[in-house]
Motif scaffolding. Structure first.
Motif, mmCIF file in Angstrom:
data_model
loop_
_atom_site.group_PDB
_atom_site.id
_atom_site.type_symbol
_atom_site.label_atom_id
_atom_site.label_comp_id
_atom_site.label_asym_id
_atom_site.label_seq_id
_atom_site.Cartn_x
_atom_site.Cartn_y
_atom_site.Cartn_z
ATOM 1 N N SER A 69 0.856 -1.185 0.000
ATOM 2 C CA SER A 69 0.000 0.000 0.000
ATOM 3 C C SER A 69 0.894 1.238 0.000
ATOM 4 C CB SER A 69 -0.916 0.002 1.231
ATOM 5 O OG SER A 69 -1.653 1.211 1.304
ATOM 6 N N TYR A 70 0.797 2.012 -1.073
ATOM 7 C CA TYR A 70 1.598 3.230 -1.199
ATOM 8 C C TYR A 70 0.698 4.438 -1.003
ATOM 9 C CZ TYR A 70 4.203 7.039 -3.430
ATOM 10 O OH TYR A 70 4.830 8.236 -3.701
ATOM 11 N N GLU A 71 1.047 5.256 -0.027
ATOM 12 C CA GLU A 71 0.319 6.494 0.240
ATOM 13 C C GLU A 71 1.097 7.655 -0.358
ATOM 14 O OE1 GLU A 71 -2.541 6.950 1.694
ATOM 15 O OE2 GLU A 71 -2.969 4.993 2.619
ATOM 16 N N LYS A 72 0.447 8.393 -1.247
ATOM 17 C CA LYS A 72 1.125 9.478 -1.953
ATOM 18 C C LYS A 72 1.615 10.563 -0.994
ATOM 19 C CE LYS A 72 -1.417 11.989 -4.664
ATOM 20 N NZ LYS A 72 -2.225 12.428 -5.829
ATOM 21 N N LYS A 73 0.794 10.907 -0.007
ATOM 22 C CA LYS A 73 1.166 11.990 0.903
ATOM 23 C C LYS A 73 2.365 11.610 1.759
ATOM 24 C CE LYS A 73 -3.447 14.057 1.228
ATOM 25 N NZ LYS A 73 -4.592 14.373 2.125
ATOM 26 N N GLN A 74 2.387 10.364 2.239
ATOM 27 C CA GLN A 74 3.502 9.917 3.079
ATOM 28 C C GLN A 74 4.712 9.476 2.253
ATOM 29 O OE1 GLN A 74 0.258 8.916 3.822
ATOM 30 N NE2 GLN A 74 0.152 10.359 5.521
ATOM 31 N N ASN A 75 4.487 9.225 0.957
ATOM 32 C CA ASN A 75 5.535 8.707 0.076
ATOM 33 C C ASN A 75 6.217 7.490 0.703
ATOM 34 O OD1 ASN A 75 7.081 8.702 -2.333
ATOM 35 N ND2 ASN A 75 8.791 9.687 -1.264
ATOM 36 N N SER A 76 5.383 6.531 1.144
ATOM 37 C CA SER A 76 5.914 5.343 1.809
ATOM 38 C C SER A 76 5.085 4.125 1.419
ATOM 39 C CB SER A 76 5.894 5.521 3.331
ATOM 40 O OG SER A 76 4.561 5.676 3.793
ATOM 41 N N ILE A 77 5.712 2.958 1.539
ATOM 42 C CA ILE A 77 5.043 1.688 1.256
ATOM 43 C C ILE A 77 4.846 0.931 2.563
ATOM 44 C CG2 ILE A 77 5.245 -0.568 0.134
ATOM 45 C CD1 ILE A 77 6.968 0.776 -2.017
ATOM 46 N N GLU A 78 3.634 0.483 2.791
ATOM 47 C CA GLU A 78 3.354 -0.419 3.906
ATOM 48 C C GLU A 78 3.017 -1.786 3.320
ATOM 49 O OE1 GLU A 78 0.444 -0.841 7.842
ATOM 50 O OE2 GLU A 78 -0.125 0.495 6.186
ATOM 51 N N VAL A 79 3.656 -2.832 3.833
ATOM 52 C CA VAL A 79 3.373 -4.197 3.387
ATOM 53 C C VAL A 79 2.551 -4.885 4.468
ATOM 54 C CG1 VAL A 79 4.345 -6.414 2.696
ATOM 55 C CG2 VAL A 79 5.475 -4.286 2.011
ATOM 56 N N VAL A 80 1.387 -5.424 4.087
ATOM 57 C CA VAL A 80 0.429 -5.969 5.049
ATOM 58 C C VAL A 80 0.065 -7.397 4.656
ATOM 59 C CG1 VAL A 80 -1.849 -5.681 6.099
ATOM 60 C CG2 VAL A 80 -0.516 -3.655 5.413
ATOM 61 N N ARG A 81 0.102 -8.303 5.622
ATOM 62 C CA ARG A 81 -0.328 -9.681 5.375
ATOM 63 C C ARG A 81 -1.853 -9.754 5.410
ATOM 64 N NH1 ARG A 81 1.445 -14.800 5.351
ATOM 65 N NH2 ARG A 81 3.590 -14.256 5.933
ATOM 66 N N PHE A 82 -2.453 -10.433 4.405
ATOM 67 C CA PHE A 82 -3.901 -10.633 4.422
ATOM 68 C C PHE A 82 -4.283 -12.112 4.482
ATOM 69 C CE2 PHE A 82 -2.815 -10.521 -0.129
ATOM 70 C CZ PHE A 82 -3.501 -11.613 -0.632
ATOM 71 N N TYR A 83 -3.273 -13.005 4.472
ATOM 72 C CA TYR A 83 -3.552 -14.438 4.531
ATOM 73 C C TYR A 83 -2.307 -15.148 5.067
ATOM 74 C CZ TYR A 83 -4.563 -19.217 3.187
ATOM 75 O OH TYR A 83 -4.769 -20.567 3.228
ATOM 76 N N PRO A 84 -2.448 -16.214 5.884
ATOM 77 C CA PRO A 84 -3.692 -16.740 6.462
ATOM 78 C C PRO A 84 -4.079 -15.968 7.718
ATOM 79 C CG PRO A 84 -1.836 -18.114 7.112
ATOM 80 C CD PRO A 84 -1.272 -17.042 6.221
ATOM 81 N N THR A 85 -5.355 -15.776 7.916
ATOM 82 C CA THR A 85 -5.838 -15.071 9.106
ATOM 83 C C THR A 85 -6.357 -16.032 10.166
ATOM 84 O OG1 THR A 85 -8.023 -14.830 8.083
ATOM 85 C CG2 THR A 85 -6.447 -13.022 7.778
ATOM 86 N N GLU A 86 -6.570 -17.290 9.776
ATOM 87 C CA GLU A 86 -7.060 -18.296 10.717
ATOM 88 C C GLU A 86 -6.241 -19.572 10.572
ATOM 89 O OE1 GLU A 86 -11.143 -18.862 9.790
ATOM 90 O OE2 GLU A 86 -11.778 -16.898 10.557
ATOM 91 N N LYS A 87 -6.285 -20.393 11.589
ATOM 92 C CA LYS A 87 -5.540 -21.648 11.571
ATOM 93 C C LYS A 87 -6.130 -22.596 10.529
ATOM 94 C CE LYS A 87 -3.866 -25.359 14.612
ATOM 95 N NZ LYS A 87 -2.448 -25.093 14.290
ATOM 96 N N ILE A 88 -5.270 -23.195 9.730
ATOM 97 C CA ILE A 88 -5.706 -24.181 8.743
ATOM 98 C C ILE A 88 -5.780 -25.540 9.437
ATOM 99 C CG2 ILE A 88 -5.095 -25.349 6.587
ATOM 100 C CD1 ILE A 88 -3.858 -22.726 5.664
ATOM 101 N N VAL A 89 -6.970 -26.098 9.477
ATOM 102 C CA VAL A 89 -7.233 -27.312 10.251
ATOM 103 C C VAL A 89 -7.248 -28.525 9.326
ATOM 104 C CG1 VAL A 89 -8.853 -28.469 11.807
ATOM 105 C CG2 VAL A 89 -8.577 -25.971 11.910
ATOM 106 N N GLU A 90 -6.529 -29.568 9.710
ATOM 107 C CA GLU A 90 -6.473 -30.783 8.901
ATOM 108 C C GLU A 90 -7.753 -31.602 9.036
ATOM 109 O OE1 GLU A 90 -3.057 -33.044 9.992
ATOM 110 O OE2 GLU A 90 -1.644 -31.721 8.945
ATOM 111 N N THR A 91 -8.079 -32.327 7.973
ATOM 112 C CA THR A 91 -9.204 -33.263 8.036
ATOM 113 C C THR A 91 -8.864 -34.383 9.017
ATOM 114 O OG1 THR A 91 -8.303 -34.511 6.172
ATOM 115 C CG2 THR A 91 -9.899 -32.790 5.667
#
Length: 543
Positions: free
Chosen positions: A209-231
């Motif tokens: 995510s690049y904000e023009k005013k701040q002239n900076s990049i933020e890197v954000v994780r969007f996955y995984p957000t929950e535990k992956i459960v085995e069958t």
């Protein structure tokens, strides 16, 4: 291996203009600094410009697909190609409309909709003050990003930006890529490094995510957000196999529907990954083509196994033999330079691979190859590589370094540990590793993206375009719900092939990786156990 400057490449490509269109082929560049896409190096009038929003320019190679869609002053984009097997969408404009609607609901809905997508692409959106972007599931579309001065650069090819901005490789990269062990286990860089300090590799399952005013990049994780459960039960496992089969069957239908005017071919071997793709194409066999190639003796085993299996299915098989002698090879030294520039000058391709790519550039077997990569994520790959039953619960920098490549010498070991320590700090925490094993994330977010992603973007797609049906986040997650013990013995591909196309299983033909031997596993396991303990005074990181 040499570093080829912009001036040297200008002279070379002036003398050999037919290779100008192969330089940074199928590439892209997004920036807020206008470029001159003219007849000169490095664009050679092979690129086009499009304005996205008030501040950004999107430059794409003439063989690169690019799509935009605007809704409520937000411009959504896809660079590359994508299709959605969950909603049977094959048109990128329709996909962008769906993403736009999802974003208006919530950010979580947007990333859930994005996780439906299969293909090879960079995707994102632009608002008045911000640009958000990411790569595909496994980072098969290589994406580098960074700020140079006060300008943002997002690109498929790091050296393209280096040529434009006069960037230089740092000492660490030069020493790393010229050491005598560098060619072992592929030419790919540690952590999120690019060949230049100013750019970093976009790590899958994150967005920038690049904000023009701040002239900076933020890197954000969007996955995984929950535990992956085995069958847990056999019934759950069988239902998972059926669901995987249905998703992949839809995927193959999408591929057949997406490019009806093109020759779309599955690259087939007797291996389980390509046979899984073939088995799931059973509803569209008549709409696809099937090919193998032989560029050395070892590949003949795969090719003839594929031929026999396809004959059993009543399907025509095209076999391409890369000639040892061909008039086009006279230009191999020039092609070699172009290919090394494409990968950022971090390593030379071997001669056999160069010959194959050059030959296919002028004699393509298809318009779009269906490549069976990423499926290996569901196969407990590292347990088999090392013949290990157990790995540490949480990783540390020197362990990732020893898994990555052969590092010998205090300077490279110490500096590479610093790289991986920063990488672990930047992208991971205990919760993430509790949601999904660090070994799976190493394979997914580092080895596939940092390794195979660079090979696909800078080498394989120079000859013709490629799609990867298994490159889908929800599909990969579903594979990872299968218990590890089943994945380690390849139960997923074996049972999926039997479920989708039992005639393949009837042949009894399976090609095994001849490079994987118990002795090799013994050697790499001992290297890992010994060299991961060498830290030159650095404390082991804790999660």
């Amino acid at each position: 291996m040499s570093y080829y400057s912009a001036e040297e490449m200008k002279k070379t490509l002036k003398d050999y203009p037919k290779f100008q269109k192969r330089l940074y082929c199928r590439g892209f560049l997004i920036t807020n600094e206008k470029q001159n896409v003219n007849l000169e190096y490095p664009f050679y009038a092979n690129w086009k410009e499009e304005t996205i929003g008030h501040s950004f320019y999107m430059y794409t190679h003439k063989e690169t697909y690019a799509y935009t869609f605007e809704k409520n002053q937000v411009i959504h984009f896809i660079i590359g190609h994508a299709y959605d097997p969950y909603n049977m969408l094959v048109n990128e404009n329709e996909i962008l409309k769906k993403l736009a609607s999802a974003r208006e609901k919530s950010e979580a809905d947007y990333w859930d909709a994005e996780s439906n997508l299969t293909g090879v692409f960079c995707v994102g959106y632009v608002t008045e003050n911000q640009i958000v972007y990411t790569t595909d599931c496994a980072g098969m579309q290589l994406v580098y990003h960074g700020i140079i001065g006060d300008k943002l650069y997002i690109t498929s090819h790091a050296k393209l930006v280096a040529d434009l901005k006069g960037l230089k490789q740092p000492e660490y990269i030069e020493r790393l890529t010229t050491n005598k062990y560098w060619h072992y286990w592929g030419t790919w860089l540690p952590g999120d490094l690019s060949p230049f300090d100013e750019l970093k590799r976009m790590v899958p399952n994150h967005f920038g995510s690049y904000e023009k005013k701040q002239n900076s990049i933020e890197v954000v994780r969007f996955y995984p957000t929950e535990k992956i459960v085995e069958t847990k039960t056999q019934e759950e496992y069988e239902n998972t196999i059926h669901e995987l089969g249905n998703i992949m069957s839809n995927t193959m239908e999408c591929i057949a529907k997406k490019w009806p005017e093109k020759k779309v071919s599955i690259s087939v071997t007797g291996g389980r990954d390509s046979m899984t793709a073939l088995s799931c194409a059973n509803k569209v066999y008549d709409k696809l083509h099937y090919f193998s190639y032989i560029s050395n003796v070892d590949e003949s085993v795969d090719a003839y196994a594929a031929k026999e299996i396809l004959a059993h299915l009543g399907l025509e098989h095209e076999l391409y033999e890369i000639p040892e002698n061909w008039d086009g090879y006279k230009d191999l030294p020039v092609f070699k330079k172009v290919m090394e520039c494409n990968n950022g000058c971090i390593g030379a391709n071997n001669t056999n691979d160069l010959k194959k790519r050059l030959y296919f550039t002028e004699n393509p077997p298809c318009d779009m190859e269906i490549k069976s990569w990423v499926n290996e994520m569901g196969r407990g790959w590292y347990y088999n590589k090392y013949n290990k039953k157990k790995f540490p619960q949480y990783p540390y920098a020197s362990y990732w370094r020893a898994m990555h490549k052969v590092y010998v010498g205090k300077y490279l070991i110490k500096e590479t540990d610093n790289v991986f320590a920063e990488y672990l700090r930047k992208y991971y925490d205990k919760k993430t590793f509790d949601n999904l094993s660090w070994l799976e994330l190493y394979f997914w977010e580092f080895a596939w993206s940092g390794g195979e992603g660079i090979f696909l973007t800078t080498e394989h797609r120079v000859s013709y375009d490629i799609t990867i049906p298994f490159n889908n986040r929800k599909y990969v997650e579903l594979m990872l719900t299968v218990p590890l013990e089943k994945r380690k013995v390849d139960d997923i591909p074996i049972d999926l092939i039997t479920y989708m196309e039992p005639r393949i299983a009837e042949t009894g033909i399976t090609v095994h990786d001849i490079s994987h031997t118990n002795f090799r596993a013994f050697v790499v396991r001992n290297y890992l156990e010994i060299f991961s303990k060498i830290r030159f005074g650095r404390k082991r990181e804790k999660f």
